[in-house]
Enzyme design. Structure first.
Site, PDB file in Angstrom:
ATOM      1  N   ARG A 192     -14.412  13.150 -41.698  1.00 17.76           N
ATOM      2  CA  ARG A 192     -15.245  12.595 -40.629  1.00 17.76           C
ATOM      3  C   ARG A 192     -16.674  13.102 -40.736  1.00 17.76           C
ATOM      4  O   ARG A 192     -17.631  12.350 -40.483  1.00 17.76           O
ATOM      5  CB  ARG A 192     -14.642  12.924 -39.264  1.00 17.76           C
ATOM      6  CG  ARG A 192     -15.360  12.231 -38.114  1.00 17.76           C
ATOM      7  CD  ARG A 192     -14.597  12.362 -36.813  1.00 17.76           C
ATOM      8  NE  ARG A 192     -14.505  13.747 -36.346  1.00 17.76           N
ATOM      9  CZ  ARG A 192     -13.891  14.110 -35.227  1.00 17.76           C
ATOM     10  NH1 ARG A 192     -13.274  13.205 -34.470  1.00 17.76           N
ATOM     11  NH2 ARG A 192     -13.841  15.371 -34.867  1.00 17.76           N
ATOM     12  N   LYS A 294     -20.036  11.898 -35.276  1.00 12.86           N
ATOM     13  CA  LYS A 294     -20.167  13.067 -34.403  1.00 12.86           C
ATOM     14  C   LYS A 294     -21.537  13.727 -34.593  1.00 12.86           C
ATOM     15  O   LYS A 294     -21.642  14.916 -34.940  1.00 12.86           O
ATOM     16  CB  LYS A 294     -19.028  14.051 -34.668  1.00 12.86           C
ATOM     17  CG  LYS A 294     -18.674  14.912 -33.463  1.00 12.86           C
ATOM     18  CD  LYS A 294     -17.374  15.652 -33.699  1.00 12.86           C
ATOM     19  CE  LYS A 294     -17.029  16.565 -32.539  1.00 12.86           C
ATOM     20  NZ  LYS A 294     -16.769  15.827 -31.295  1.00 12.86           N
ATOM     21  N   GLU A 330     -14.963   5.477 -23.797  1.00 14.51           N
ATOM     22  CA  GLU A 330     -14.410   6.827 -23.827  1.00 14.51           C
ATOM     23  C   GLU A 330     -15.109   7.691 -22.807  1.00 14.51           C
ATOM     24  O   GLU A 330     -16.077   7.264 -22.148  1.00 14.51           O
ATOM     25  CB  GLU A 330     -14.532   7.442 -25.222  1.00 14.51           C
ATOM     26  CG  GLU A 330     -15.951   7.607 -25.736  1.00 14.51           C
ATOM     27  CD  GLU A 330     -15.973   8.242 -27.130  1.00 14.51           C
ATOM     28  OE1 GLU A 330     -15.284   9.256 -27.330  1.00 14.51           O
ATOM     29  OE2 GLU A 330     -16.684   7.719 -28.002  1.00 14.51           O
TER      30      GLU A 330
END
Length: 447
Positions: A192, A294, A330
């Site tokens: 990721r 992220k 989210e």
């Protein structure tokens, strides 16, 4: 006639003439006050002249001792910079400079931590891991452990000026038999980070480098790993543009580092169900943006909505999509699941939602339990009509949601021991802590 010496410049001959004149005096005439002043000045000038001449005849080491600490620093800076710059060397270098911290007086028991009262706050540990990539088009060199401490960056570093940075989060657990520690899917965090680095125009460590660095960080801070059932060692990898840059462009140098902290539950409610607020004014991400990676720049913008919600008694905020404003995406730091009958739904990750590693694991575990799992658009109507709602993430684990408030109306959901979220939580944590057989190969042992 004044003193003459071959090769002297005009200024040097002037000093010599006046110095000799001062030493000879002015004959037998009684000195007047003005002559006394003139003689004193001449003596001073001659002494300065001699010091100037002798200083160039002395060895460099003697001259450096004579000018003092501050002068040595200035000369050293100018010499190394190749010009007249007085900029401190630690600022001229774009790589972070680490200030080591002396923690030699600490015992090996984890200090005076009350393991039963751990929250999700920072407890500085002993060591951090640092690895550097000096050139943007090169690879990361071998990293090393350093005492946990402050990091000094150039004011013009890419991360400070343009937010060029990523972070990850994972946990290390103490094994039940006390014979080591467990990591949960660290290679997925590495992948990721690589995906985020591509989006942010950054180099990234290889999967092997990432996992090795995580292991080294855990082994260097083992006394901070909570006893089993009391929490975990939270591990925070960072990838930042540490190189100095003024114009908008990728940084020329990058730093990968990891620090760790023992943590307990994320929400102040502990393992109790939480209350969420649907946010309609602010949005976390937009199509084409960076919501799916992220990056550090995704998190500060949610603070306003989050703090407003907490001031009203809510644990966190649920964000809607920025286009239609009717689909749930989210929360500030975790993914969302809703259960209706035998079907579990979670918002699809289509660029605006972070693909959580815990999220992916829960999808697989729910399917193993016989539930149909759908990754799709989840509307507000789907949310408020659900039987059960829960959040997932590395920090929050699997957290049940007791109520959701939307447009002033509070909607309640099923919570307690006899729920899917509780079953999934027990299954997941048993695997993470080595209490159950890991048939999926998700865990990595650290001995």
């Amino acid at each position: 006639m004044g003193l003459q010496r071959p090769g002297l410049g005009e200024g040097q001959r002037w000093g010599a003439r006046n110095g000799a004149r001062a030493l000879r005096g002015y004959g037998s005439d009684p000195p007047s006050p003005l002559r006394m002043i003139d003689r004193t000045c001449s003596c001073f000038l001659f002494a300065s002249f001699l010091f100037f001449q002798l200083s160039f005849a002395l060895p460099m080491s003697m001259r450096m001792r004579s000018i003092g600490t501050h002068g040595r620093r200035l000369l050293d800076m100018q010499g190394r910079s190749g010009g007249g710059s007085l900029l401190q060397p630690r600022w001229r270098s774009s790589l972070p400079q680490l200030d080591p911290v002396d923690r030699s007086d600490e015992d090996s028991s984890g200090g005076d931590i009350e393991w039963d009262n751990l929250g999700f706050g920072l407890t500085p540990t002993d060591y951090m891991y640092v690895m550097r990539c000096p050139q943007a088009d090169g690879g990361f060199a071998r990293g090393e452990l350093s005492r946990y401490g402050n990091v000094e960056l150039s004011p013009s570093s890419g991360v400070l000026n343009y937010g060029q940075g990523l972070f990850e989060g994972l946990k290390a657990y103490r094994r039940a038999d006390g014979a080591g520690y467990m990591l949960f899917r660290p290679e997925e965090n590495a992948r990721r980070m690589q995906a985020g680095a591509e989006r942010m125009c950054m180099p990234a460590p290889s999967v092997e480098q990432f996992v090795h660095a995580v292991k080294q960080t855990v082994l260097a801070n083992t006394r901070w790993v909570p006893p089993q059932g009391k929490g975990a060692l939270y591990i925070r990898p960072l990838l930042i543009g540490s190189g100095a840059i003024l114009g908008l462009a990728p940084a020329p140098e990058y730093t990968f580092m990891i620090y760790a902290s023992p943590v307990g539950t994320y929400f102040k409610e502990g393992m109790s169900a939480i209350h969420l607020l649907v946010e309609e004014e602010f949005h976390r991400a937009m199509p084409g943006g960076t919501g799916g990676v992220k990056t550090i720049t995704n998190y500060a913008p949610v603070l306003k909505a989050q703090m407003d919600a907490k001031s009203k008694g809510f644990a966190d905020v649920l964000y809607l999509d920025s286009v239609h404003k009717r689909y749930v995406e989210e929360a500030s730091s975790c993914n969302l699941f809703v259960l209706k009958g035998e079907t579990v739904a979670t918002p699809a990750t289509a660029g605006t939602i972070l693909p959580g590693i815990t999220r992916r694991s829960i999808i697989e575990l729910a399917r193993d339990c016989g539930y149909q799992v759908e990754e799709r658009l989840v509307s507000v109507d789907d949310l408020i009509g659900a039987d059960e709602v829960f959040c997932t993430g590395t920090a929050v684990g699997v957290t049940p949601v007791s109520t959701v408030t939307y447009q002033g109306t509070r909607y309640e959901f099923r919570t307690g021991e006899d729920t899917l979220s509780r079953k999934l939580y027990n299954t997941l944590t048993s695997i993470q802590m080595g209490l159950a057989e890991d048939k999926k190969g998700w865990t990595v042992a650290i001995d």
